[in-house]
Design a protein around this motif. Sequence first.
Motif, short mmCIF file in Angstrom:
data_model
loop_
_atom_site.label_atom_id
_atom_site.label_comp_id
_atom_site.label_asym_id
_atom_site.label_seq_id
_atom_site.Cartn_x
_atom_site.Cartn_y
_atom_site.Cartn_z
N ARG A 173 33.42 34.97 43.61
CA ARG A 173 34.75 34.73 43.22
C ARG A 173 34.52 34.59 41.67
NH1 ARG A 173 39.09 32.92 46.30
NH2 ARG A 173 39.86 31.85 44.33
N LEU A 196 34.31 38.13 40.05
CA LEU A 196 35.44 38.85 40.06
C LEU A 196 36.34 38.30 39.05
CD1 LEU A 196 35.78 39.23 44.13
CD2 LEU A 196 35.29 41.04 42.38
N LYS A 220 35.54 39.35 35.61
CA LYS A 220 35.81 40.80 35.54
C LYS A 220 37.38 41.21 35.21
CE LYS A 220 32.37 43.08 38.07
NZ LYS A 220 32.02 44.14 39.32
N LEU A 277 43.19 36.66 41.23
CA LEU A 277 42.26 36.75 42.33
C LEU A 277 42.65 36.13 43.58
CD1 LEU A 277 39.13 36.75 42.64
CD2 LEU A 277 38.71 34.58 41.86
N TRP A 329 41.85 38.41 46.86
CA TRP A 329 40.96 37.95 47.21
C TRP A 329 40.63 38.35 48.54
CZ3 TRP A 329 36.21 36.75 46.55
CH2 TRP A 329 35.47 35.95 47.32
N GLN A 335 39.25 41.53 48.71
CA GLN A 335 37.78 41.59 48.47
C GLN A 335 37.02 41.35 49.56
OE1 GLN A 335 36.48 42.44 45.42
NE2 GLN A 335 38.75 42.81 44.44
#
Length: 412
Positions: free
Chosen positions: A193, A196, A199, A238, A242, A245
């Motif tokens: 997490r 990511l 980023k 996120l 998520w 992901q």
Amino acid sequence: MDLEIEAYLTIHKAGFAVLSFWLFTDKGIKLEDTIKMEDPFSPFRAREIWTGFLDHIRKCKMVPEELIDKIGRGEEFTTSIEKIHNLYRSFVQSVIHDVDSCEELKKKIRYSITGISLVVAIFDVDQLDKFLHNHRKELHGMLAIEEMWDWVSEAWISDAMKKNLAWREGWHVYIGNGRALLIVSKEANDRLRERLKRKIKEKIPDIIFEMGPSELLPGLHPPYTIVFDKERIAEEELRRTWKYQLREIMLDLTTIMENLSLQEIMLRTYDYILGEKMPKSIKGLSTLKEEISKAIEEFLNVRVWKPLTAKKWIEFGKNVMGIDEMYKSIRRRLNLVESMIRTLYDKMFNWLILLLTTVSGYLQIVELAILTGFNAKCIIEVWGVCIKALGVALLVFTIFLFVFYRKIKKIS
């Protein structure tokens, strides 16, 4: 407990398909409940269903009208993975046969979609080592789909879970006979997490200074400056992405299990055809041999698995699922097919040699009669006998060609 199910279809050009169902559950589910859910016949409660699919089962009258009305009203109903699998299987086949644009698929999907393989992913596990130790029997039950999961010997559990195929710390990956298990620790989850999130933050500018009209805030008059709360924006993004992901992580394993399942289904089907449905003609045998050889060679020369971990998973899965042994069995049967083709060709060649020998012998008899001074009348009589004998030979050969042609046309 709320369940969300998504369905996906993978079609191989050799005529096989993998129908995948993704089930997402809440965090509070017990491991023993997951074992029950893995049973394709285990019932569970559902409420909503895709509208297009509902129209299909109503049109085809695949389930009672009362149940269709119940689903249409949004009421809960009882179902199972096996029932959903059968409904979707019928749906796929009917769409392919009803839609003209699916003409090519009609030729490709020639075998029934059979067999069920399972992949289970568990994320955000706190104290992973303790979890693995305390729930070894439940985890083995999930990997082996063992209903009596609490009544399995320790030696059996240790053998099934001795090989952790994970490529990252804090992850555990196990592959069984058509099943796979992925477990990710809370620490690994949080680490992913954070990566990511970092980023996402890198892509967000600190401030925006503009002299022209504002597209973000139409009521803002230039010049203006916007300062972004990168932390909050990244956290919201996120939270929104998520779930996707996690799907990407699961996709690494599910894609490989789909590939292994395709190999297993193909090899089992070809093994059945070569054992029970063997063609009897040269054409049928040659076509079958070419088709099987191409399909097998394609899977043996897969080039899409570039990561070393994927190659290891494939090789390990092939060994556990007995795919390598099935491949060797198919190879032995293909060698038998080649022998049968050669035998049929030899028989045909021997018949042709017999015919040519017979015709040549009759011609030599006539030539001998001429050389030994037989008069014309005698030669004509001898030639008549030869013609009759040759006619019999031609009749026999014609019958042979007819029988041979029927064998060529017949494909078991």
